[in-house]
Design an enzyme around this catalytic site. Structure first.
Site, PDB file in Angstrom:
ATOM      1  N   ASN A  97       0.848  -1.202   0.000  1.00 30.75           N
ATOM      2  CA  ASN A  97       0.000   0.000   0.000  1.00 30.75           C
ATOM      3  C   ASN A  97       0.876   1.243   0.000  1.00 30.75           C
ATOM      4  O   ASN A  97       1.958   1.280   0.613  1.00 30.75           O
ATOM      5  CB  ASN A  97      -1.027  -0.010   1.143  1.00 30.75           C
ATOM      6  CG  ASN A  97      -0.460  -0.152   2.534  1.00 30.75           C
ATOM      7  OD1 ASN A  97       0.592  -0.740   2.733  1.00 30.75           O
ATOM      8  ND2 ASN A  97      -1.164   0.395   3.508  1.00 30.75           N
ATOM      9  N   ILE A  98       0.412   2.234  -0.738  1.00 36.50           N
ATOM     10  CA  ILE A  98       1.156   3.493  -0.902  1.00 36.50           C
ATOM     11  C   ILE A  98       0.192   4.632  -0.562  1.00 36.50           C
ATOM     12  O   ILE A  98      -0.716   4.929  -1.351  1.00 36.50           O
ATOM     13  CB  ILE A  98       1.688   3.652  -2.346  1.00 36.50           C
ATOM     14  CG1 ILE A  98       2.546   2.441  -2.743  1.00 36.50           C
ATOM     15  CG2 ILE A  98       2.502   4.950  -2.463  1.00 36.50           C
ATOM     16  CD1 ILE A  98       2.900   2.385  -4.217  1.00 36.50           C
ATOM     17  N   GLU A  99       0.378   5.196   0.606  1.00 43.74           N
ATOM     18  CA  GLU A  99      -0.530   6.260   1.039  1.00 43.74           C
ATOM     19  C   GLU A  99      -0.032   7.618   0.553  1.00 43.74           C
ATOM     20  O   GLU A  99       1.069   7.733  -0.023  1.00 43.74           O
ATOM     21  CB  GLU A  99      -0.679   6.190   2.559  1.00 43.74           C
ATOM     22  CG  GLU A  99      -1.293   4.852   2.971  1.00 43.74           C
ATOM     23  CD  GLU A  99      -1.568   4.701   4.452  1.00 43.74           C
ATOM     24  OE1 GLU A  99      -1.112   5.552   5.253  1.00 43.74           O
ATOM     25  OE2 GLU A  99      -2.257   3.729   4.809  1.00 43.74           O
TER      26      GLU A  99
ATOM     27  N   CYS B 246      -4.033   0.568  -2.522  1.00 44.05           N
ATOM     28  CA  CYS B 246      -3.941  -0.678  -1.752  1.00 44.05           C
ATOM     29  C   CYS B 246      -2.817  -1.562  -2.291  1.00 44.05           C
ATOM     30  O   CYS B 246      -2.441  -1.474  -3.471  1.00 44.05           O
ATOM     31  CB  CYS B 246      -5.251  -1.445  -1.836  1.00 44.05           C
ATOM     32  SG  CYS B 246      -6.572  -0.759  -0.827  1.00 44.05           S
TER      33      CYS B 246
ATOM     34  N   GLU C  47      -2.953  -4.733  -2.939  1.00 37.60           N
ATOM     35  CA  GLU C  47      -3.434  -5.638  -3.989  1.00 37.60           C
ATOM     36  C   GLU C  47      -3.380  -4.939  -5.342  1.00 37.60           C
ATOM     37  O   GLU C  47      -3.008  -5.531  -6.360  1.00 37.60           O
ATOM     38  CB  GLU C  47      -4.875  -6.086  -3.704  1.00 37.60           C
ATOM     39  CG  GLU C  47      -5.043  -6.894  -2.424  1.00 37.60           C
ATOM     40  CD  GLU C  47      -5.332  -6.030  -1.203  1.00 37.60           C
ATOM     41  OE1 GLU C  47      -4.820  -4.892  -1.119  1.00 37.60           O
ATOM     42  OE2 GLU C  47      -6.064  -6.501  -0.329  1.00 37.60           O
TER      43      GLU C  47
ATOM     44  N   CYS D  15     -10.720  -3.761  -3.910  1.00 38.04           N
ATOM     45  CA  CYS D  15      -9.705  -4.735  -4.331  1.00 38.04           C
ATOM     46  C   CYS D  15     -10.324  -6.068  -4.700  1.00 38.04           C
ATOM     47  O   CYS D  15      -9.795  -6.780  -5.556  1.00 38.04           O
ATOM     48  CB  CYS D  15      -8.633  -4.881  -3.257  1.00 38.04           C
ATOM     49  SG  CYS D  15      -7.516  -3.469  -3.261  1.00 38.04           S
TER      50      CYS D  15
END
Ligand code: THU
Length: 136
Positions: free
Chosen positions: A44-46, A55, A57, A93
């Site tokens: 995940n990359i916020e 997310c 996935e 996802c």
């Protein structure tokens, strides 16, 4: 080379170490084996603009598509704050996985009893919106 479920789960756990998730503190790693037997991982990359986060996935699916993978054969998801804890894929996802899944696709994630458990896409997303819907 075949990748065992243990190796797949470990790949998701290892990837999780690179999650960019300091806003939520909830780090997720996902690992996919595709139809050619290749392994792909994602995290995940916020973002400081919160709704822009990705997310794990979605990241793993992007990696698979980039490398020419067509279908998800097996996928493992490892998430949690601190220790690994149950992390079922979010609704969005489930739809993303659905796009590249079939009846044989296995999604592996930790259940509430902290056991790793296999799910099919139709268990996770029954009566999903699929490609045939566009024909109507
Ligand atoms: N997250 C995932 O990466 N996958 C999921 O299926 C559930 C949620 C991420 C999104 C966000 O960065 C953090 O976990 C907390 O929601």
């Amino acid at each position: 080379m075949t990748i065992s479920d243990k190796d797949l789960i470990n790949a998701a756990k290892d990837a999780r170490g690179n999650a960019y998730s300091h806003y939520s503190g909830y780090a997720v790693g996902a690992a996919i084996i595709d139809d050619q037997g290749n392994l792909h991982v994602g995290v995940n990359i916020e973002n400081v603009a919160y709704p822009l986060g990705n997310c794990a996935e979605a990241s793993a699916i992007s990696a698979m598509v980039l490398k020419g993978g067509k279908n998800i054969v097996r996928m493992a998801i490892a998430g949690g704050k601190g220790e690994i804890a149950p992390c079922m894929p979010c609704g969005g996802c489930r739809q993303r996985i659905y796009e590249f899944a079939n009846e044989e696709t296995v999604i592996i994630t930790m259940n509430d009893s902290h056991n790793w458990q296999n799910y099919s896409i139709t268990e996770l997303l029954p009566v999903g919106f699929d490609k045939s819907s566009l024909a109507n």
